[in-house]
Design a protein around this motif. Structure first.
Motif, PDB file in Angstrom:
ATOM      1  N   LEU A 129       0.825  -1.218   0.000  1.00 36.44           N
ATOM      2  CA  LEU A 129       0.000   0.000   0.000  1.00 36.44           C
ATOM      3  C   LEU A 129       0.855   1.262   0.000  1.00 36.44           C
ATOM      4  CD1 LEU A 129      -2.833  -1.070   2.476  1.00 36.44           C
ATOM      5  CD2 LEU A 129      -2.995  -0.814  -0.006  1.00 36.44           C
ATOM      6  N   GLN A 130       1.964   1.232   0.752  1.00 36.43           N
ATOM      7  CA  GLN A 130       2.871   2.378   0.759  1.00 36.43           C
ATOM      8  C   GLN A 130       3.473   2.589  -0.630  1.00 36.43           C
ATOM      9  OE1 GLN A 130       5.547   1.341   3.984  1.00 36.43           O
ATOM     10  NE2 GLN A 130       4.531   2.799   5.377  1.00 36.43           N
ATOM     11  N   ASP A 131       3.859   1.506  -1.259  1.00 30.93           N
ATOM     12  CA  ASP A 131       4.423   1.592  -2.603  1.00 30.93           C
ATOM     13  C   ASP A 131       3.393   2.168  -3.583  1.00 30.93           C
ATOM     14  OD1 ASP A 131       6.516   1.060  -4.571  1.00 30.93           O
ATOM     15  OD2 ASP A 131       5.145  -0.511  -5.315  1.00 30.93           O
ATOM     16  N   ASN A 132       2.148   1.659  -3.521  1.00 33.53           N
ATOM     17  CA  ASN A 132       1.084   2.172  -4.399  1.00 33.53           C
ATOM     18  C   ASN A 132       0.815   3.650  -4.130  1.00 33.53           C
ATOM     19  OD1 ASN A 132       0.781  -0.312  -5.597  1.00 33.53           O
ATOM     20  ND2 ASN A 132      -0.992  -0.905  -4.360  1.00 33.53           N
ATOM     21  N   PHE A 133       0.835   4.045  -2.850  1.00 36.38           N
ATOM     22  CA  PHE A 133       0.611   5.444  -2.498  1.00 36.38           C
ATOM     23  C   PHE A 133       1.712   6.332  -3.073  1.00 36.38           C
ATOM     24  CE2 PHE A 133       1.711   8.897   0.459  1.00 36.38           C
ATOM     25  CZ  PHE A 133       0.587   9.674   0.317  1.00 36.38           C
ATOM     26  N   LEU A 134       2.953   5.909  -2.904  1.00 41.77           N
ATOM     27  CA  LEU A 134       4.075   6.711  -3.407  1.00 41.77           C
ATOM     28  C   LEU A 134       4.030   6.831  -4.933  1.00 41.77           C
ATOM     29  CD1 LEU A 134       6.992   5.526  -1.089  1.00 41.77           C
ATOM     30  CD2 LEU A 134       5.755   7.710  -1.028  1.00 41.77           C
ATOM     31  N   ARG A 135       3.655   5.756  -5.603  1.00 34.90           N
ATOM     32  CA  ARG A 135       3.535   5.809  -7.065  1.00 34.90           C
ATOM     33  C   ARG A 135       2.426   6.769  -7.495  1.00 34.90           C
ATOM     34  NH1 ARG A 135       6.176   1.534  -9.821  1.00 34.90           N
ATOM     35  NH2 ARG A 135       7.046   0.002  -8.388  1.00 34.90           N
ATOM     36  N   ALA A 136       1.289   6.700  -6.814  1.00 36.00           N
ATOM     37  CA  ALA A 136       0.169   7.596  -7.140  1.00 36.00           C
ATOM     38  C   ALA A 136       0.543   9.051  -6.861  1.00 36.00           C
ATOM     39  CB  ALA A 136      -1.074   7.202  -6.350  1.00 36.00           C
TER      40      ALA A 136
END
Length: 182
Positions: free
Chosen positions: A47-54
């Motif tokens: 989720l952190q990775d997806n957040f940073l990408r977004a």
């Protein structure tokens, strides 16, 4: 009762055994707290990775939009300027000739003026040139003086300078004199 009903067949025995095996299959394997923590940490990482990408994608879109707006402001006049270049060429050509004939010189200026008005039209620029007797419009005209006249009050008596609009927005109002109230 018949023999078939009293003694269960092997298929019926399997069906009777299945509910127990189904119950065992439905109960999940008990996980240790360490396993649950590891799975949750993995989900948090995803989720952190997806957040940073977004977040990065949002920043890129914002930055590109700012750049596009800056380019639009910088080059907004480019199209209009392209239409004015031939007018400039005609004016330079008129100045470089040794025209002795005033009539020919005037004709050249009239052709150049037509080129200029065509460039204005292509750039969505129109003239405000009220006729004598037109009603004074404060949105398109600027009254320089009020003079006594036989015309109705607040009508245009003379045009001192033409005005211009660009895409229905007044660039410069026409300078006019208007008739004074009687």
């Amino acid at each position: 009762m018949t023999q078939e009903n009293q003694n269960p067949s092997p298929e019926q025995e399997n069906l009777a055994a299945d509910p127990a095996s189904e119950a065992a299959a439905e109960t999940p394997a008990v996980k240790t707290p360490e396993q649950e923590i590891a799975e949750l940490n993995q989900k948090i990482g995803e989720l952190q990775d997806n957040f940073l990408r977004a977040k990065a994608e949002g920043e890129n879109i914002r930055r590109r939009a700012v750049e596009d707006i800056a380019k639009a402001h910088k080059f907004a006049i480019e199209s209009f300027a392209e239409h004015l270049v031939p007018v400039t060429d005609s004016l330079y050509a008129a100045l470089s000739t040794d025209a002795v004939d005033a009539k020919a010189f005037k004709e050249g200026l009239e052709i150049t003026l037509k080129q200029l008005l065509s460039a204005f039209e292509k750039g969505r620029m129109t003239e405000i040139n009220p006729a004598v007797g037109d009603k004074f419009d404060p949105h398109h005209h600027q009254a320089i003086a009020s003079v006594p006249s036989e015309q109705e009050p607040n009508t245009v008596v003379s045009v001192l300078q033409r005005g211009y609009t660009v895409a229905d927005r007044v660039l410069r109002p026409a300078l006019v004199t208007v008739s004074a109230p009687k």
